[in-house]
Design an enzyme around this catalytic site. Structure first.
Site, PDB file in Angstrom:
ATOM      1  CG  HIS A  64      48.300 -16.308 -14.881  1.00  0.00           C
ATOM      2  ND1 HIS A  64      47.879 -16.676 -16.272  1.00  0.00           N
ATOM      3  CD2 HIS A  64      49.240 -17.277 -14.750  1.00  0.00           C
ATOM      4  CE1 HIS A  64      48.380 -17.720 -16.864  1.00  0.00           C
ATOM      5  NE2 HIS A  64      49.234 -18.104 -16.039  1.00  0.00           N
ATOM      6  CG  HIS A  89      49.758 -22.779 -13.384  1.00  0.00           C
ATOM      7  ND1 HIS A  89      48.599 -21.962 -13.110  1.00  0.00           N
ATOM      8  CD2 HIS A  89      50.781 -22.167 -14.149  1.00  0.00           C
ATOM      9  CE1 HIS A  89      48.756 -20.992 -13.844  1.00  0.00           C
ATOM     10  NE2 HIS A  89      49.940 -20.892 -14.648  1.00  0.00           N
ATOM     11  CG  ASP A  90      52.584 -19.566 -12.886  1.00  0.00           C
ATOM     12  OD1 ASP A  90      53.281 -20.433 -13.356  1.00  0.00           O
ATOM     13  OD2 ASP A  90      51.995 -18.988 -13.244  1.00  0.00           O
ATOM     14  CD  GLU A  93      58.494 -20.233 -13.688  1.00  0.00           C
ATOM     15  OE1 GLU A  93      59.324 -19.843 -14.478  1.00  0.00           O
ATOM     16  OE2 GLU A  93      57.462 -20.236 -13.808  1.00  0.00           O
ATOM     17  CG  ASP A  94      56.305 -17.607 -10.809  1.00  0.00           C
ATOM     18  OD1 ASP A  94      57.613 -17.631 -11.551  1.00  0.00           O
ATOM     19  OD2 ASP A  94      55.485 -17.102 -11.155  1.00  0.00           O
ATOM     20  CG  ASP A 156      49.898 -21.326 -18.154  1.00  0.00           C
ATOM     21  OD1 ASP A 156      49.483 -20.303 -17.566  1.00  0.00           O
ATOM     22  OD2 ASP A 156      51.104 -21.614 -18.367  1.00  0.00           O
TER      23      ASP A 156
END
Length: 764
Positions: A64, A89-90, A93-94, A156
């Site tokens: 992704h 970018h993730d 958060e993840d 995104d």
């Protein structure tokens, strides 16, 4: 590790490495400075951070971020800073990594963009409000400092839409709704035309799959005739351009399924009645940058000698580009086949800007660490300033905030002159008061009128392109509540609401004190729960509105309010939307037909209440027996056969909306976690109201033929018939009782066969 697991890991590695190689190839083919080491470092970091995690589709999660980086690079035209940010970018958060970790490894600029892209939950709007609105607010705050945040966010969203098949239906409606409500308008405003079109089409595909497939099939069937029309139309144009010695290419532009469907809905026409599915695009290479505008007009003059041009459809975006940078000359010509065809004339530079947006003409300075914008993006900066002003004084309601931003995203533009001759770009439909607020808040709040083209006009006067406007002010003038009704720009609305809120806070405080005193007088304690109970009883949406009414003395407290608090009042229908039920035929004998009216209020105890452990991923099925358990709001009147969704209200009851409903659009983007997939399971036992509009050439016996088809041939009960005739033409509406959408289509098809009926459509 067993053999099967080892093979799977090997296949994953090949997939990931192949996708990353493609990303590097795209980057190396671009005009950016070649920072391959930095991009590789970001890729390896993200790959390690997401190791072992998979998406719903089953592919490794790292695919992704790579796909988002690929879109940012090849479809938007961004460089290494953006590609690294997209890859990372993730991560925050993840995984366990923080923004500080990103800053330490990749520097402050990438960390700032990643922070802007990191999704957040909860937030200042509270639990009831939209997490998406809060995310959007943070996004816009960060975007004010660096526009790349929003561009990567759009990339995104585009990849999420491309891979939406793996999500359950209720999640698809939520994400598609948000996309149409927020992201497609943003992409449009930033000039990302191709991405905007794809986002709209994908949203349409997931919300209305059957209609999407039907339009796709019809486009395929009519492709050959379109090609033939295109070839015949462009042949003489090519001969003229060749004679002029111009280097050019001519492209066929076909309207997207979403645009076709939108036009069918808005204009109440069928696919066959849409005549602008085909447009022609002439893209030429100018002899020099200075000459490109003149060459556009030279081409226009040459082709208008071949075909007759439509006098009202010449659009000059050359001398006054749109705020998203779009430049072109649009002209509509009459083909030899008797069809109007739009021709878009643009240089190859203009074409690149039209397809890729502002990113296409960003140039970057040579520097050590980061990309810098050097072109003067005056219009974009002006737009960002407007957003910043709205953010400085946000609406208390998350959805109002989204609406305020959205107001200016899709607006068509007009050009207005100041008394000194300076050009201001304003949204179409704006008023003199909008113009006043666009110049300065003081000017707007003390505005008493305006002179438009030297004539005195009121504040509510709508401006036209080319108007010269002088604002008249008075120090004794103050903002009035009625002003909100005749402004259309987000800036003016936001400022008026902010000023009124400041004034209203005093009145609300007085109202709250009156309520507290009244409760004390009747030996009751003032609590928020009591205030909310009375707010709902008096049918106000917000507690503040109730306090305002108390402070203004438009609501007076009395005995009935005490009865409400004591529970002595009979259960009354709550404010807002009415509960709608379908017609039910209760008489057994056809001569004794009795009907239970749709729109009749009912006891709320009949309504289904969503239990705590309710599976929101599964669809709810509406059938003849349970339909009364659901709320059918007045906003869209769905009938069986319509694409629908469910929405869980604050009372845990379920409302049913058409997926096209404007209220549902706000709900999808604001309260996505409460959206349910809903399906019909009806068996033609109940009746629903549908209204059709009909018009044509008047003649003796026509009305009789129409009623004969509806009542006798099709055995459909007419509830209401309203027809007017003028100058030999008739128009009117017929209200029918039908079982479902299929019945209605059959009636419309049969009525089309009546001689002299020219137009017929459903009133949505």
């Amino acid at each position: 590790m067993d053999e099967e697991e080892r093979k799977r890991e090997q296949a994953d590695d090949e997939l990931i490495n192949g996708a990353f190689r493609q990303l590097l190839d795209s980057y190396l083919a671009s005009r950016h400075r070649k920072k391959v080491d930095l991009i590789t470092k970001a890729f390896n970091f993200a790959r390690q951070a997401h190791k072992g995690v998979r998406r719903l589709s089953g592919e490794p999660y790292i695919m992704h971020p790579i796909a988002v980086a690929q879109i940012a690079c090849s479809e938007i035209g961004l460089g290494s800073t953006s590609i690294c940010s997209a890859l990372l970018h993730d991560v925050v958060e993840d995984t366990d990594y923080t923004v500080e970790d990103i800053e330490n490894i990749f520097g402050p600029k990438i960390a700032q963009i990643v922070d802007g892209l990191t999704k957040i939950s909860g937030g200042i709007f509270g639990e009831q409000a939209s997490a998406q609105a809060e995310n959007f607010k943070k996004l816009l705050l960060t975007m004010s400092d660096d526009i790349r945040v929003i561009l990567i966010k759009i990339a995104d969203r585009l990849h999420n839409m491309r891979t939406l098949d793996s999500q359950p239906a209720n999640k698809q409606y939520k994400i598609a709704g948000e996309t149409l409500y927020i992201y497609a308008p943003l992409a449009h405003r930033l000039g990302l035309y191709k991405i905007k079109s794809e986002l709209e089409n994908l949203s349409f595909k997931f919300e209305h799959p059957e209609e999407f497939d039907i339009i796709q099939q019809k486009l395929a069937v009519t492709q050959a005739s379109r090609h033939e029309l295109f070839d015949k139309f462009t042949q003489p144009i090519e001969e003229a351009l060749n004679a002029m010695g111009i280097k050019y290419q001519i492209k066929e532009r076909v309207k997207t399924p979403y645009s076709i469907w939108s036009k069918m809905q808005n204009k109440h026409v069928t696919f066959d009645e849409i005549y602008d599915i085909l447009a022609v695009r002439i893209i030429f290479t100018p002899r020099s940058r200075e000459e490109e505008v003149n060459e556009c007009f030279n081409i226009y003059v040459a082709i208008s000698k071949i075909y007759k041009s439509h006098p009202d459809r010449l659009r000059d975006w050359l001398n006054h580009p749109k705020t998203n940078g779009y430049q072109a000359l649009h002209v509509t010509l009459m083909s030899k086949q008797g069809r109007w065809i739009e021709v878009q004339i643009r240089s190859d530079r203009m074409d690149e800007v039209a397809e890729q947006g502002l990113a296409a003409h960003w140039k970057y300075k040579e520097g050590e660490d980061e990309e810098e914008y050097t072109e003067d993006e005056a219009e974009l900066n002006e737009w960002l300033r407007t957003i910043k002003e709205i953010l400085d004084d946000p609406q208390p309601d998350a959805m109002d905030f989204l609406d305020a931003i959205k107001l200016n995203l899709f607006a068509s533009e007009i050009f207005v002159f100041t008394p000194k001759g300076e050009i201001k770009t304003m949204p179409a439909g704006c008023t003199a008061l909008d113009f006043a607020f666009s110049i300065h808040t003081f000017l707007g709040s003390h505005c008493i009128g305006a002179k438009v083209n030297h004539k005195l006009v009121p504040l509510s006067h709508k401006l036209q392109s080319g108007d010269q406007v002088e604002i008249l002010t008075s120090k004794s003038q103050h903002v009035q509540p009625a002003w909100i009704n005749f402004v259309s720009t987000a800036k003016a609305k936001g400022k008026i609401q902010a000023i009124l809120r400041r004034a209203g806070r005093e009145v609300q405080k007085r109202g709250e004190e009156l309520l507290a005193d009244w409760l004390k007088k009747h030996d009751r304690e003032y609590t928020i729960a009591v205030a909310d109970q009375l707010t709902e009883y008096h049918e106000f949406r917000h507690r503040e509105d109730f306090f305002q009414a108390l402070g203004e003395k438009t609501v007076l407290l009395g005995e009935k309010d005490l009865d409400e608090l004591s529970g002595k009042n009979k259960k009354k229908q709550s404010g807002g939307w009415l509960r709608y039920v379908p017609f039910v035929k209760t008489g057994k004998d056809s001569k004794d037909e009795r009907w239970e009216e749709r729109g009749q209020k009912r006891d709320e105890s009949e309504l289904f209440v969503v239990p705590e452990k309710f599976n929101r991923k599964k669809p709810i099925y509406i059938n003849d027996d349970n339909i009364r358990q659901y709320i059918f709001p007045t906003c869209c009147h769905p009938i069986p056969g319509d694409d629908i969704l469910g929405f869980i209200t604050t009372k845990n009851q379920i409302e049913i909306h058409k997926r096209t409903c404007l209220v549902a659009a706000r709900l999808k983007s604001g309260f996505g976690n409460r959206i349910l997939d809903a399906k019909w399971d009806m068996h033609k036992r109940l009746y629903f109201v549908a209204t059709i509009r009909i018009g044509g050439i008047d003649r003796v016996g026509l009305l009789n033929e129409i009623t004969q088809i509806i009542s006798s041939q099709m055995n459909v009960n007419m509830r209401n018939l309203n027809v007017t005739c003028e100058d030999g033409m008739f128009s009117g509406t017929v209200e029918l009782r039908v079982h479902d959408r299929q019945d209605l289509r059959l009636i419309i098809d049969n009525l089309k066969s009546v001689k002299d009926v020219q137009e017929i459509s459903e009133i949505m």
